[in-house]
Design an enzyme around this catalytic site. Structure first.
Site, PDB file in Angstrom:
ATOM      1  N   THR A  28       0.846  -1.192   0.000  1.00 20.94           N
ATOM      2  CA  THR A  28       0.000   0.000   0.000  1.00 20.94           C
ATOM      3  C   THR A  28       0.883   1.244   0.000  1.00 20.94           C
ATOM      4  O   THR A  28       1.954   1.232   0.610  1.00 20.94           O
ATOM      5  CB  THR A  28      -0.896  -0.005   1.264  1.00 20.94           C
ATOM      6  OG1 THR A  28      -1.760  -1.143   1.204  1.00 20.94           O
ATOM      7  CG2 THR A  28      -1.754   1.257   1.365  1.00 20.94           C
ATOM      8  N   GLY A  29       0.422   2.300  -0.683  1.00 19.20           N
ATOM      9  CA  GLY A  29       1.154   3.565  -0.648  1.00 19.20           C
ATOM     10  C   GLY A  29       1.406   4.119  -2.033  1.00 19.20           C
ATOM     11  O   GLY A  29       1.073   3.489  -3.040  1.00 19.20           O
ATOM     12  N   THR A  31       4.203   4.612  -3.719  1.00 20.13           N
ATOM     13  CA  THR A  31       5.145   3.858  -4.557  1.00 20.13           C
ATOM     14  C   THR A  31       4.450   2.631  -5.134  1.00 20.13           C
ATOM     15  O   THR A  31       4.600   2.312  -6.319  1.00 20.13           O
ATOM     16  CB  THR A  31       6.393   3.457  -3.738  1.00 20.13           C
ATOM     17  OG1 THR A  31       6.815   4.575  -2.947  1.00 20.13           O
ATOM     18  CG2 THR A  31       7.525   3.016  -4.648  1.00 20.13           C
ATOM     19  N   ASP A  81       6.254  -4.095  -1.674  1.00 16.55           N
ATOM     20  CA  ASP A  81       5.705  -2.996  -0.881  1.00 16.55           C
ATOM     21  C   ASP A  81       6.768  -1.920  -0.679  1.00 16.55           C
ATOM     22  O   ASP A  81       7.975  -2.185  -0.804  1.00 16.55           O
ATOM     23  CB  ASP A  81       5.221  -3.529   0.480  1.00 16.55           C
ATOM     24  CG  ASP A  81       4.225  -2.596   1.160  1.00 16.55           C
ATOM     25  OD1 ASP A  81       3.951  -1.503   0.635  1.00 16.55           O
ATOM     26  OD2 ASP A  81       3.719  -2.976   2.240  1.00 16.55           O
ATOM     27  N   LYS A  94       7.186   0.716   8.645  1.00 10.91           N
ATOM     28  CA  LYS A  94       6.087   0.792   7.698  1.00 10.91           C
ATOM     29  C   LYS A  94       4.820   1.201   8.446  1.00 10.91           C
ATOM     30  O   LYS A  94       4.771   1.171   9.666  1.00 10.91           O
ATOM     31  CB  LYS A  94       5.862  -0.564   7.019  1.00 10.91           C
ATOM     32  CG  LYS A  94       7.008  -0.942   6.088  1.00 10.91           C
ATOM     33  CD  LYS A  94       6.726  -2.198   5.280  1.00 10.91           C
ATOM     34  CE  LYS A  94       5.349  -2.283   4.706  1.00 10.91           C
ATOM     35  NZ  LYS A  94       4.935  -1.106   3.898  1.00 10.91           N
ATOM     36  N   GLY A  95       3.800   1.590   7.671  1.00  9.99           N
ATOM     37  CA  GLY A  95       2.522   1.913   8.294  1.00  9.99           C
ATOM     38  C   GLY A  95       2.144   3.373   8.174  1.00  9.99           C
ATOM     39  O   GLY A  95       1.128   3.802   8.720  1.00  9.99           O
ATOM     40  N   GLU A 103      -0.227  -5.642   5.722  1.00  6.11           N
ATOM     41  CA  GLU A 103       1.085  -5.698   5.070  1.00  6.11           C
ATOM     42  C   GLU A 103       1.971  -6.745   5.747  1.00  6.11           C
ATOM     43  O   GLU A 103       2.669  -7.512   5.080  1.00  6.11           O
ATOM     44  CB  GLU A 103       1.759  -4.323   5.127  1.00  6.11           C
ATOM     45  CG  GLU A 103       1.054  -3.282   4.265  1.00  6.11           C
ATOM     46  CD  GLU A 103       1.602  -1.878   4.437  1.00  6.11           C
ATOM     47  OE1 GLU A 103       1.331  -1.050   3.566  1.00  6.11           O
ATOM     48  OE2 GLU A 103       2.283  -1.597   5.439  1.00  6.11           O
TER      49      GLU A 103
END
Ligand code: 5RP
Length: 220
Positions: A28-29, A31, A81, A94-95, A103
């Site tokens: 997720t995100g 990128t 990711d 992360k997060g 994730e």
């Protein structure tokens, strides 16, 4: 090169790692959103794809993919990711997008975890980026007190509920000298769902975009 172009470059580099018939987990995100755009061009290589968030699922579907549940897909070949911070030990924070729990599940269920970042994410010591911790709502103040005891400054993420119906504490100013140990200790606090440290299951490959091209790091 601007940060967006670097993210695109890292996303493209990950596409080259996809073997035909791959069962793929997608993070997720911003990128990863670029990775999904690139993925659409090689859709025929993908035999199953699992999403780490509702947002990623929505984007994958919009790109023409049928998204599987992890239960149906089984173990995955590869998880792709981004990260908020990464170090030379392949430990990550992360997060930032709040999807850390799913994730972490997909990273755990995958044979290989490829992390795609631009070089602004590369750090000597993790912790400048506030550590996201997902907590069940009724435990928020209890967990926050434990974070203060660990010398962090927890800030509840405003107007944010995770895909699992939980809250996020962003913990500032932690001194993270031993990421695997801190991850294990925070995981044991009652009410903590997931800690945004990915150290006990680190990345296997980091693809980092720089002004002079992609730097690839492989964990032995
Ligand atoms: C989401 C994440 C992301 O991978 C992390 O926040 C990096 O995001 P971006 O690619 O937008 O910089 O952990 O929960």
């Amino acid at each position: 090169m601007d940060q967006g172009s670097k993210k695109r470059q890292a996303a493209r580099a990950a596409i080259e790692l996809l073997e035909p018939g791959i069962r793929l987990g997608v993070g997720t995100g911003s990128t990863v959103n670029l990775f999904i755009e690139e993925l659409a061009r090689v859709a025929d290589r993908v035999s199953a794809v699992v999403a780490s968030s509702h947002e990623t699922e929505r984007r994958l579907k919009a790109a023409g993919f049928t998204v599987s549940d992890l239960a149906d897909a089984g173990d995955l070949d590869l998880y792709v990711d981004g990260a908020d911070e990464a170090n030379k030990h392949f430990h990550l924070i992360k997060g930032g997008g709040g999807a850390l729990t799913r994730e972490k599940v997909l990273a755990a269920a995958s044979r290989r975890f490829v992390c795609i970042i631009d070089d602004s994410k590369w750090v000597a010591t993790l912790g400048k980026f506030p550590l996201p911790v997902e907590v069940v709502p009724m435990a928020q103040s209890y967990v926050a007190r434990q974070m203060v005891r660990a010398r962090g400054q927890p800030v509840p993420r405003k107007d944010f509920v995770t895909d699992n119906g939980n809250l996020i504490l962003d913990v500032h100013n932690l001194v993270i000298t031993n990421p695997p140990d801190l991850e294990t200790r925070f995981n044991q606090i009652a009410g903590v769902v997931t800690v945004g440290l990915f150290a006990n299951r680190p990345a296997d490959v980091i693809l980092m975009a720089t002004d002079s091209g992609i730097k690839r790091f492989d964990r032995r």
